[in-house]
Design an enzyme around this catalytic site. Structure first.
Site, PDB file in Angstrom:
ATOM      1  N   CYS A  72       0.856  -1.635  -0.406  1.00 53.96           N
ATOM      2  CA  CYS A  72       0.509   0.305  -0.208  1.00 53.96           C
ATOM      3  C   CYS A  72       0.654   0.836   0.390  1.00 53.96           C
ATOM      4  CB  CYS A  72      -1.178   0.025   0.999  1.00 53.96           C
ATOM      5  SG  CYS A  72      -2.219  -1.434   1.172  1.00 53.96           S
ATOM      6  N   CYS A  77       0.626   2.515   6.474  1.00 58.42           N
ATOM      7  CA  CYS A  77       0.801   1.179   7.233  1.00 58.42           C
ATOM      8  C   CYS A  77       0.544   0.285   5.475  1.00 58.42           C
ATOM      9  CB  CYS A  77      -0.287   0.501   8.045  1.00 58.42           C
ATOM     10  SG  CYS A  77      -1.725  -0.036   7.185  1.00 58.42           S
TER      11      CYS A  77
END
Length: 473
Positions: A137, A457
């Site tokens: 991500c 994250c």
């Protein structure tokens, strides 16, 4: 660790009524450029002898729910649209860029180096090198910082970085046994060998192999991990639903108010022009409470309503050395300052990247939480965000896991993700990082702030954080 966190963290409180509280470097720079740095406070992160790297512009396609209007496209189509949008918005000559870097997660096998294919399709010079990176991500974060590194090293002056994700059509493979049989068939020299291989095929060979949704190292899905993390930090279902509602409500307000100016219109071939994100859907607490647990059943707290959704979309940014940008007549939006990447236990701390990255990047920049005017954190799950806020506000966590004397401190909600986030705007895995950075730049200008902080994250227990400084108005 989960049981320890559960018992210890219940004293770490972030107000549950969130829905109601809307309330790298190089050598050499000229003395003349340093003298131009005028910020609202006396403190600036400009350093003598260190090259300033600036964000000139950032754009993105509308982020759409997978399986909707973009369903018949390919990833490079979206990336090309973002690159063309950047060209149109900046007017940068197509041969003035030194390098192009794109991030993506689930790669289309036909365009494995999607950066190159999209750049050629967008009309950039074929003399411009391009490569693709992947870091879950935070892939486009990696694309941007890799570009910043090239500028800092003096290799380049102008970089285009971006990211793309296309969840409407992911690669689905034959089973391994079927693949081996097909490869053997290709090498078979006689009819008998071919017939023998065909005869060895069983029904089980025909079962498809889908892209992995679980962590390779732990065999646990991210949603399941988010549910355990929320439980460990005592994050209730109510808190998660309230935060998700806050995200959608703020995103809708920003969309209606014309604040999402990084979104470009895109004429989808054979379809209508798309000009806005389609996943922003403010609901009600009553409706959200009716949804069942999505991962830990039946008593989990992570649901479809308080999780980010599968999204198609692409983003792109133009970053330059300040000297180059000014020489070309651009007014930069912001300075890209210090950044860090972090990594921790992918089992129990998979989604705690912001908690680990934030204090490290602030220390590198010589700033404190109080110096930050704008916070933009990636919202994978509402429970993940709330768990990070509680970890950051915990002396125990700071001492036990971060090696600090006291807590990091949670970002004030009046500075936090005020234009919505990944829960509402959408989360094309490879593209979100550029959206976060561009949003910080726009919010700093709109709100008159000086420093912004991006944190995210990523799968594998990794994370990223970056400090961004407003460009003098």
């Amino acid at each position: 660790m989960a049981s320890m966190l559960l018992t210890t963290m219940r004293s770490c409180h972030v107000s549950p009524s969130l829905a109601m509280r809307f309330g790298a470097r190089s050598l050499s720079t000229t003395a003349q450029l340093q003298a131009q740095v005028q910020t609202k406070s006396k403190k600036t992160l400009a350093r003598p002898g260190v090259k300033n790297i600036v964000l000139v512009e950032g754009v993105r396609t509308p982020f759409l729910l997978s399986g909707t209007t973009y369903a018949d496209l390919m990833p490079h189509d979206l990336a090309r649209a973002a690159l063309q949008g950047l060209l149109n918005k900046t007017g940068v000559p197509r041969d003035a860029v030194d390098y192009i870097i794109y991030g993506t997660v689930i790669q289309e096998v036909k365009t494995s180096n999607v950066a190159r294919e999209a750049a050629l399709g967008a009309g950039f010079s074929d003399k411009i090198p391009a490569h693709t990176v992947t870091m879950a991500c935070i892939s486009s974060n990696q694309a941007m910082t890799s570009g910043a590194g090239l500028i800092a090293a003096g290799q380049c002056d102008a970089i285009v970085a971006g990211g793309v994700e296309f969840m409407s059509d992911v690669p689905i493979r034959h089973s391994r046994k079927m693949r081996k049989t097909m490869l053997a068939l290709n090498k078979a020299k006689t009819v008998g060998q071919r017939l023998g291989l065909i005869g060895s095929i069983r029904m089980a060979h025909l079962a498809p192999e889908l892209p992995a949704v679980a962590e390779f190292s732990t065999a646990e899905t991210m949603g399941h991990s988010a549910d355990r993390l929320a439980a460990a930090f005592g994050v209730s279902r109510l808190e998660q639903d309230e935060f998700a509602l806050r995200s959608h409500t703020l995103a809708k307000k920003a969309q209606d108010g014309g604040l999402l100016e990084d979104v470009i219109s895109f004429k989808v071939p054979g379809r209508d022009i798309v000009s806005k994100d389609n996943g922003i859907r403010p609901s009600s607490m009553e409706q959200m409470s009716k949804l069942k647990a999505a991962f830990v059943k039946p008593h989990g707290t992570v649901t479809a309503a308080n999780s980010s959704f599968l999204t198609d979309g692409a983003s792109a940014v133009l970053i330059m050395s300040e000297e180059k940008a000014l020489a070309m007549g651009y007014k930069p939006k912001a300075y890209l300052r210090d950044f860090v990447y972090v990594s921790q236990d992918p089992k129990d701390q998979l989604l705690l990247g912001p908690t680990y990255g934030t204090p490290k990047v602030l220390e590198r920049a010589g700033l404190t939480m109080n110096d930050i005017d704008v916070f933009e954190f990636h919202e994978a799950f509402a429970g993940q965000i709330m768990a990070n806020l509680k970890a950051m506000d915990s002396d125990w966590f700071g001492q036990t896991y971060l090696g600090r004397k006291s807590k990091v401190g949670a970002p004030p909600m009046e500075k936090f993700n005020l234009w919505g986030g990944s829960l509402s705007l959408g989360h094309p895995f490879g593209a979100t990082g550029c959206r976060l950075v561009t949003t910080v730049a726009h919010r700093l200008k709109k709100e008159g702030g000086q420093y912004g902080l991006v944190a995210a994250c990523a799968a594998g227990g990794q994370g990223h954080a970056m400090v961004i400084e407003a460009y003098p108005q």
